[in-house]
Design an enzyme around this catalytic site. Structure first.
Site, PDB file in Angstrom:
ATOM      1  N   SER A 195     -14.039  -4.028   0.721  1.00  0.00           N
ATOM      2  CA  SER A 195     -14.431  -3.363  -0.205  1.00  0.00           C
ATOM      3  C   SER A 195     -16.374  -3.893  -0.150  1.00  0.00           C
ATOM      4  O   SER A 195     -16.939  -3.951  -1.147  1.00  0.00           O
ATOM      5  CB  SER A 195     -14.711  -4.061  -2.068  1.00  0.00           C
ATOM      6  OG  SER A 195     -12.762  -3.608  -2.388  1.00  0.00           O
ATOM      7  N   TYR A 218       0.995  -1.580  -0.398  1.00  0.00           N
ATOM      8  CA  TYR A 218       0.297  -0.292  -0.169  1.00  0.00           C
ATOM      9  C   TYR A 218       0.737   0.828   0.122  1.00  0.00           C
ATOM     10  O   TYR A 218       1.906   0.958   0.713  1.00  0.00           O
ATOM     11  CB  TYR A 218      -0.996   0.474   1.250  1.00  0.00           C
ATOM     12  CG  TYR A 218      -2.043  -1.160   1.482  1.00  0.00           C
ATOM     13  CD1 TYR A 218      -2.158  -1.630   0.217  1.00  0.00           C
ATOM     14  CD2 TYR A 218      -2.675  -1.354   2.124  1.00  0.00           C
ATOM     15  CE1 TYR A 218      -3.610  -2.555   0.169  1.00  0.00           C
ATOM     16  CE2 TYR A 218      -3.705  -1.937   2.245  1.00  0.00           C
ATOM     17  CZ  TYR A 218      -3.752  -2.899   1.754  1.00  0.00           C
ATOM     18  OH  TYR A 218      -5.768  -3.939   1.415  1.00  0.00           O
ATOM     19  N   LEU A 268     -18.524  -1.456   0.533  1.00  0.00           N
ATOM     20  CA  LEU A 268     -19.469  -0.487  -0.614  1.00  0.00           C
ATOM     21  C   LEU A 268     -18.578  -0.118  -2.160  1.00  0.00           C
ATOM     22  O   LEU A 268     -18.712   0.614  -2.113  1.00  0.00           O
ATOM     23  CB  LEU A 268     -18.888   1.074  -0.184  1.00  0.00           C
ATOM     24  CG  LEU A 268     -19.547   1.321   1.335  1.00  0.00           C
ATOM     25  CD1 LEU A 268     -19.190   2.903   2.042  1.00  0.00           C
ATOM     26  CD2 LEU A 268     -21.312   1.148   1.264  1.00  0.00           C
TER      27      LEU A 268
END
Length: 344
Positions: free
Chosen positions: A233, A53, A235
């Protein structure tokens, strides 16, 4: 805030897990610290990150997310009050700038763990996950396996043995998998039982109103074998807020990174419109309904929520107070039957 335990452990975690993959790309270090402050104030004690990330992954920002979390952990002094999860990147993703080769060899796992410990400014990692399998298999944008990776050699025992050593050293406490299939989960479980090696406690896979593929195979394994889902995830890259129904918002993650196409096909638009109508007819926002649906599944240990603004984070955490009625769940399932899993 509601809490549970990581399966087969004494580690208590909030049902809301703070996702951090925007830290270092869409969010500055100051933004990250503000989000962490707010989440902890609301009772969140579970933070998820990864060595690769922020997203979208690129060499210039590699490790920034862990470093932002690390600087906050040092400043806040709250490390021992929190559960920190991170991940090692696997191969097959064009990320040779992380390590080359990207595999789960002893050398690479040790290197990855030590770098994450340094970035996070901590002596231990509560949950260490394999971000995706070594073998090539279906993940993003694919629904099943039609060919197997004949180049990959089975090494579940060897990988678990490496983690066993790291747990005995005190560098990690527990292990999990991510973006995994039933085959890999059961092989890890059987090898750990056969050889008295560390047992995976979690599976971090996508799960949302637009992607319920976890229910096909993995949910039964999780419930019967007591391996918890960390649902990411929920959403659908903000699709399930409804804000993209009139076109992808240019400043959103989907607008900034058009390569992430799994949630923007025609059926995703159709299903999202139906879910939005259902939510609003029951006095809820789509965000509330989408997050509440994931949270209410028995196989979900925690739901990973992220945000690029404080307003989004506030709304997301508040949504976990929403309880869906059996009627709403039934109506959700009718939409799923009409347009099943539009985001593979």
């Amino acid at each position: 805030m509601n809490y549970t335990f990581l399966p087969n452990t004494d580690i208590k975690v909030s049902k809301v897990c703070l996702g951090t993959m925007t830290f270092g790309e869409q969010n500055s270090e100051s933004d990250a610290h503000s989000q962490l402050d707010f989440a902890v104030e609301k009772g969140v004690n579970f933070i998820d990150t990864a060595e690769m990330y922020p997203i979208a992954a690129r060499e210039a920002t590699l490790g920034a997310t862990e470093r932002y979390i690390g600087s906050w952990l040092k400043k806040s002094g709250k490390r021992d009050d929190l559960v920190v999860a991170t991940k090692i990147a696997g191969p097959n993703r064009g990320m040779g700038y992380i390590r080359n080769p990207l595999d789960f060899s002893k050398r690479n796992i040790h290197e990855a763990v030590n770098l994450s410990l340094k970035n996070l400014q901590t002596d231990y990692i509560d949950l260490y996950q394999m971000h995706w399998p070594e073998r090539v298999m279906n993940m993003f944008g694919q629904r099943g396996v039609s060919k197997i990776d004949t180049q990959w050699k089975e090494n579940f025992f060897e990988v678990l043995s490496i983690y066993d050593g790291l747990i005995k050293e005190g560098k990690i406490k527990h292990i999990g998998v991510s973006n995994e299939n039933p085959y890999g989960v059961m092989k890890f479980i059987s090898e750990s039982e056969k050889h008295n090696l560390p047992r995976i406690v979690t599976i971090q896979n996508p799960f949302s109103l637009l992607n319920r593929l976890y229910e096909i195979g993995l949910s039964e394994i999780g419930l019967r074998e007591n391996v918890g889902l960390l649902a990411y995830s929920p959403l659908a890259f903000s699709f399930l807020t409804g804000k993209h129904l009139n076109g992808i918002q240019p400043t959103s993650r989907l607008g900034l990174f058009p390569q992430f196409t799994r949630y923007s096909n025609e059926n995703c638009f159709k299903a999202t419109k139906l879910y939005k109508e259902l939510a609003e007819s029951n006095g809820m926002t789509l965000t509330q309904m989408a997050l509440a649906f994931v949270n209410q599944q028995d196989f979900v240990t925690a739901t990973i929520v992220g945000a690029t603004t404080m307003e989004q984070l506030q709304e997301n955490i508040a949504a976990f107070d929403t309880i869906l009625s059996p009627k709403v769940i039934s109506d959700i399932n009718k939409i799923q039957e009409l347009i099943p899993n539009p985001a593979p």
